[in-house]
Design a protein around this motif. Structure first.
Motif, mmCIF file in Angstrom:
data_model
loop_
_atom_site.group_PDB
_atom_site.id
_atom_site.type_symbol
_atom_site.label_atom_id
_atom_site.label_comp_id
_atom_site.label_asym_id
_atom_site.label_seq_id
_atom_site.Cartn_x
_atom_site.Cartn_y
_atom_site.Cartn_z
ATOM 1 N N GLU A 113 0.825 -1.216 0.000
ATOM 2 C CA GLU A 113 0.000 0.000 0.000
ATOM 3 C C GLU A 113 0.859 1.266 0.000
ATOM 4 O OE1 GLU A 113 -2.490 -0.320 3.445
ATOM 5 O OE2 GLU A 113 -3.662 -1.968 2.591
ATOM 6 N N GLN A 114 2.089 1.152 0.470
ATOM 7 C CA GLN A 114 2.949 2.322 0.636
ATOM 8 C C GLN A 114 4.145 2.385 -0.309
ATOM 9 O OE1 GLN A 114 2.165 4.879 2.644
ATOM 10 N NE2 GLN A 114 0.281 3.780 3.139
ATOM 11 N N PHE A 115 4.522 1.235 -0.875
ATOM 12 C CA PHE A 115 5.744 1.160 -1.668
ATOM 13 C C PHE A 115 5.503 0.477 -3.006
ATOM 14 C CE2 PHE A 115 7.044 1.196 2.789
ATOM 15 C CZ PHE A 115 8.055 2.130 2.797
ATOM 16 N N GLN A 116 6.216 0.955 -4.034
ATOM 17 C CA GLN A 116 6.229 0.323 -5.346
ATOM 18 C C GLN A 116 7.204 -0.855 -5.323
ATOM 19 O OE1 GLN A 116 4.103 1.404 -7.763
ATOM 20 N NE2 GLN A 116 3.360 2.793 -6.173
ATOM 21 N N ASP A 117 7.195 -1.679 -6.378
ATOM 22 C CA ASP A 117 8.045 -2.875 -6.420
ATOM 23 C C ASP A 117 9.525 -2.574 -6.187
ATOM 24 O OD1 ASP A 117 5.867 -4.520 -6.828
ATOM 25 O OD2 ASP A 117 6.192 -4.733 -8.983
ATOM 26 N N ARG A 118 10.065 -1.579 -6.903
ATOM 27 C CA ARG A 118 11.484 -1.254 -6.737
ATOM 28 C C ARG A 118 11.763 -0.810 -5.311
ATOM 29 N NH1 ARG A 118 15.366 3.494 -9.031
ATOM 30 N NH2 ARG A 118 17.199 2.738 -7.940
ATOM 31 N N GLU A 119 10.861 -0.035 -4.736
ATOM 32 C CA GLU A 119 11.035 0.425 -3.361
ATOM 33 C C GLU A 119 11.020 -0.744 -2.376
ATOM 34 O OE1 GLU A 119 9.073 4.829 -3.269
ATOM 35 O OE2 GLU A 119 7.696 3.117 -3.437
ATOM 36 N N ILE A 120 10.176 -1.727 -2.628
ATOM 37 C CA ILE A 120 10.133 -2.902 -1.750
ATOM 38 C C ILE A 120 11.454 -3.664 -1.831
ATOM 39 C CG2 ILE A 120 9.016 -5.136 -1.340
ATOM 40 C CD1 ILE A 120 6.374 -3.765 -2.302
ATOM 41 N N ALA A 121 11.986 -3.786 -3.026
ATOM 42 C CA ALA A 121 13.281 -4.451 -3.184
ATOM 43 C C ALA A 121 14.377 -3.668 -2.456
ATOM 44 C CB ALA A 121 13.624 -4.613 -4.659
ATOM 45 N N ASP A 122 14.398 -2.349 -2.635
ATOM 46 C CA ASP A 122 15.399 -1.521 -1.963
ATOM 47 C C ASP A 122 15.226 -1.563 -0.451
ATOM 48 O OD1 ASP A 122 16.514 -0.827 -4.396
ATOM 49 O OD2 ASP A 122 15.616 1.178 -4.449
ATOM 50 N N LEU A 123 14.003 -1.527 0.009
ATOM 51 C CA LEU A 123 13.712 -1.615 1.434
ATOM 52 C C LEU A 123 14.219 -2.938 2.008
ATOM 53 C CD1 LEU A 123 12.206 -0.176 3.770
ATOM 54 C CD2 LEU A 123 10.136 -1.332 2.996
ATOM 55 N N THR A 124 13.990 -4.007 1.275
ATOM 56 C CA THR A 124 14.441 -5.331 1.712
ATOM 57 C C THR A 124 15.966 -5.387 1.787
ATOM 58 O OG1 THR A 124 12.444 -6.325 0.783
ATOM 59 C CG2 THR A 124 14.313 -7.799 1.193
ATOM 60 N N TRP A 125 16.657 -4.822 0.797
ATOM 61 C CA TRP A 125 18.124 -4.782 0.836
ATOM 62 C C TRP A 125 18.620 -3.945 2.013
ATOM 63 C CZ3 TRP A 125 21.540 -7.899 -0.917
ATOM 64 C CH2 TRP A 125 21.278 -8.651 -2.076
ATOM 65 N N ALA A 126 17.959 -2.825 2.290
ATOM 66 C CA ALA A 126 18.361 -1.983 3.419
ATOM 67 C C ALA A 126 18.213 -2.735 4.741
ATOM 68 C CB ALA A 126 17.525 -0.699 3.440
ATOM 69 N N ILE A 127 17.135 -3.475 4.885
ATOM 70 C CA ILE A 127 16.901 -4.264 6.095
ATOM 71 C C ILE A 127 17.933 -5.389 6.199
ATOM 72 C CG2 ILE A 127 15.266 -5.804 7.254
ATOM 73 C CD1 ILE A 127 13.034 -4.016 5.816
ATOM 74 N N ALA A 128 18.190 -6.064 5.100
ATOM 75 C CA ALA A 128 19.176 -7.147 5.106
ATOM 76 C C ALA A 128 20.567 -6.613 5.450
ATOM 77 C CB ALA A 128 19.196 -7.850 3.750
ATOM 78 N N ALA A 129 20.912 -5.457 4.898
ATOM 79 C CA ALA A 129 22.244 -4.888 5.131
ATOM 80 C C ALA A 129 22.452 -4.533 6.597
ATOM 81 C CB ALA A 129 22.457 -3.665 4.242
ATOM 82 N N ILE A 130 21.491 -3.870 7.228
ATOM 83 C CA ILE A 130 21.701 -3.489 8.627
ATOM 84 C C ILE A 130 21.713 -4.728 9.515
ATOM 85 C CG2 ILE A 130 19.280 -2.937 9.132
ATOM 86 C CD1 ILE A 130 22.526 -1.310 10.577
#
Length: 154
Positions: A113-130
């Protein structure tokens, strides 16, 4: 960066590789303010003192308010986070605790509802990285306290 474990030159290649992920994330589709909130919240969950110290300082240097930083562990009950931030924090918490349970479908729906596909992928990478940084810093015994945010007054 002081560590209780002596790191040899070969393991620095892995460090540089993770920095490459950070370089990507610095220009990704997720706004810096949300990335910093996620880094801090995940570090709180994981108990990484070094990363908590670092990301609290980075968030403050980037203009984040103390109220929002102090309230972060109780973001669900606090009125000063946007729906987008709430969805990002929810996914961050769920992915950080993935070993305990699967991510419910309702979480994915809320994120969509809040993020587009690319944003979800980037969000997931940011979470994985931290999560990776937390584990590295905890594993190496990196000592918190001396980090200074870029551009912050020393």
């Amino acid at each position: 960066m002081e560590s209780r474990v002596k790191v040899d030159k070969s393991s620095m290649d892995a460090y540089r590789a993770l920095l490459g992920v950070e370089k990507y994330l610095a220009q990704c589709s997720i706004e810096k303010s949300l990335r910093e909130l996620i880094k801090l919240r995940v570090s709180q969950i994981n108990g990484c003192a070094y990363c908590i110290d670092m990301h609290w300082k980075d968030a403050r240097a980037s203009g984040e308010t103390e109220q929002r930083l102090y309230g972060l562990p109780a973001w669900r009950e606090s009125p000063y986070y946007t729906e987008r931030e709430r969805a990002g924090l929810l996914l961050a918490e769920e992915l950080t605790r993935i070993a305990d349970r699967p991510v419910p479908d309702v979480v994915h729906e809320r994120v969509r509802e809040q993020f587009q596909d690319r944003e979800i992928a980037d969000l997931t990478w940011a979470i994985a990285a931290i999560n990776a940084w937390n584990r590295v810093n905890i594993g190496l015994g990196t000592v918190p306290g001396d980090y200074q945010a870029p551009g912050a007054a020393h």
